[in-house]
Design an enzyme around this catalytic site. Structure first.
Site, PDB file in Angstrom:
ATOM      1  N   CYS A 118       7.376  -1.735  64.902  1.00 23.33           N
ATOM      2  CA  CYS A 118       5.944  -2.000  65.064  1.00 23.33           C
ATOM      3  C   CYS A 118       5.177  -2.019  63.742  1.00 23.33           C
ATOM      4  O   CYS A 118       4.431  -2.956  63.444  1.00 23.33           O
ATOM      5  CB  CYS A 118       5.317  -1.016  66.045  1.00 23.33           C
TER       6      CYS A 118
ATOM      7  N   HIS B 297       2.628   4.086  67.498  1.00 17.44           N
ATOM      8  CA  HIS B 297       2.757   2.636  67.684  1.00 17.44           C
ATOM      9  C   HIS B 297       1.511   1.961  67.145  1.00 17.44           C
ATOM     10  O   HIS B 297       0.421   2.538  67.146  1.00 17.44           O
ATOM     11  CB  HIS B 297       2.946   2.307  69.166  1.00 17.44           C
TER      12      HIS B 297
ATOM     13  N   HIS C 145       2.111  -7.224  68.814  1.00 17.99           N
ATOM     14  CA  HIS C 145       2.848  -6.079  68.289  1.00 17.99           C
ATOM     15  C   HIS C 145       4.344  -6.270  68.494  1.00 17.99           C
ATOM     16  O   HIS C 145       4.791  -7.089  69.314  1.00 17.99           O
ATOM     17  CB  HIS C 145       2.392  -4.788  68.973  1.00 17.99           C
TER      18      HIS C 145
END
Length: 201
Positions: free
Chosen positions: A102, A155, A173
């Site tokens: 990520c 994240h 993402h």
């Protein structure tokens, strides 16, 4: 008096502000005229509706301040670059260009436009400037918890679109299923933490 006969002079005032002294003088004169129109509104409901209308217009203009045309163009290009990687596999620790995790994805995309941000999501969460609630816009980084982050940042993604009226936004993402676009619903709504802005001008 019809509401449109009151709002139109108000709009004329909003769009009349210019750089010259003469323009400013005219705007000042129009302000008096606008106040006179509003004062003649026949009911309190009319006045409330006018106030609400003007507040929304001011809020819209304030939201666009501080972002240059050059930055807007760069953000559009940045998102186009991000979209070219949709479908690429997630690999933990990978920084691209063929596979990503990520934070590797976000740092790679920003690097293509001259912005060096940390390849670690927890550190990225301190890069740039904080984004106030209700001020999210395209290109901002959004941060979430993850099952292994212990409630901290785990994240990160890049905002593709945002509706600050509803609080909904979409972001691109590198998920465990690969690079994709998601919306802040369900799991992502519950795990959302905050946002940071890298392109600030």
């Amino acid at each position: 008096m019809k509401l449109k006969n009151i709002i139109i002079p108000a709009l004329a005032l909003i769009f009349s502000v210019g750089a010259s002294a003469q323009t400013k003088h005219n705007a000042h004169a129009q302000a008096h005229a606008t106040h006179a129109h509003i004062a003649k509104a026949t009911t309190a409901t009319d006045r409330a509706r006018i106030d609400h209308f003007l507040e929304e217009e001011v809020a819209t203009r304030e939201g666009a301040k501080g972002q240059s045309a050059q930055s807007l163009s760069m953000i559009d290009d940045l998102l186009k670059e991000a979209n070219t990687h949709i479908g690429k596999r997630y690999v933990h620790g990978s920084k691209g260009p063929n596979t990503f995790d990520c934070s590797g994805f976000t740092s790679y995309v920003y690097k293509q436009f001259g912005y060096k941000i940390s390849p670690a999501s927890r550190i990225q969460a301190n890069d740039g400037v904080a984004v106030a609630p209700g001020d999210l816009r395209k290109g901002d980084l959004v941060f979430f918890t993850s099952p292994r982050s212990g409630g901290g940042v785990g994240h990160v993604g890049i905002v593709v679109s945002a509706d600050n009226t509803t609080g909904r936004f979409k972001f691109i993402h590198a998920s465990l299923k690969g690079v994709k676009i998601s919306e802040n619903t369900g799991y992502y709504a519950k795990s959302y933490l905050r946002a940071r802005r890298i392109i600030t001008n």
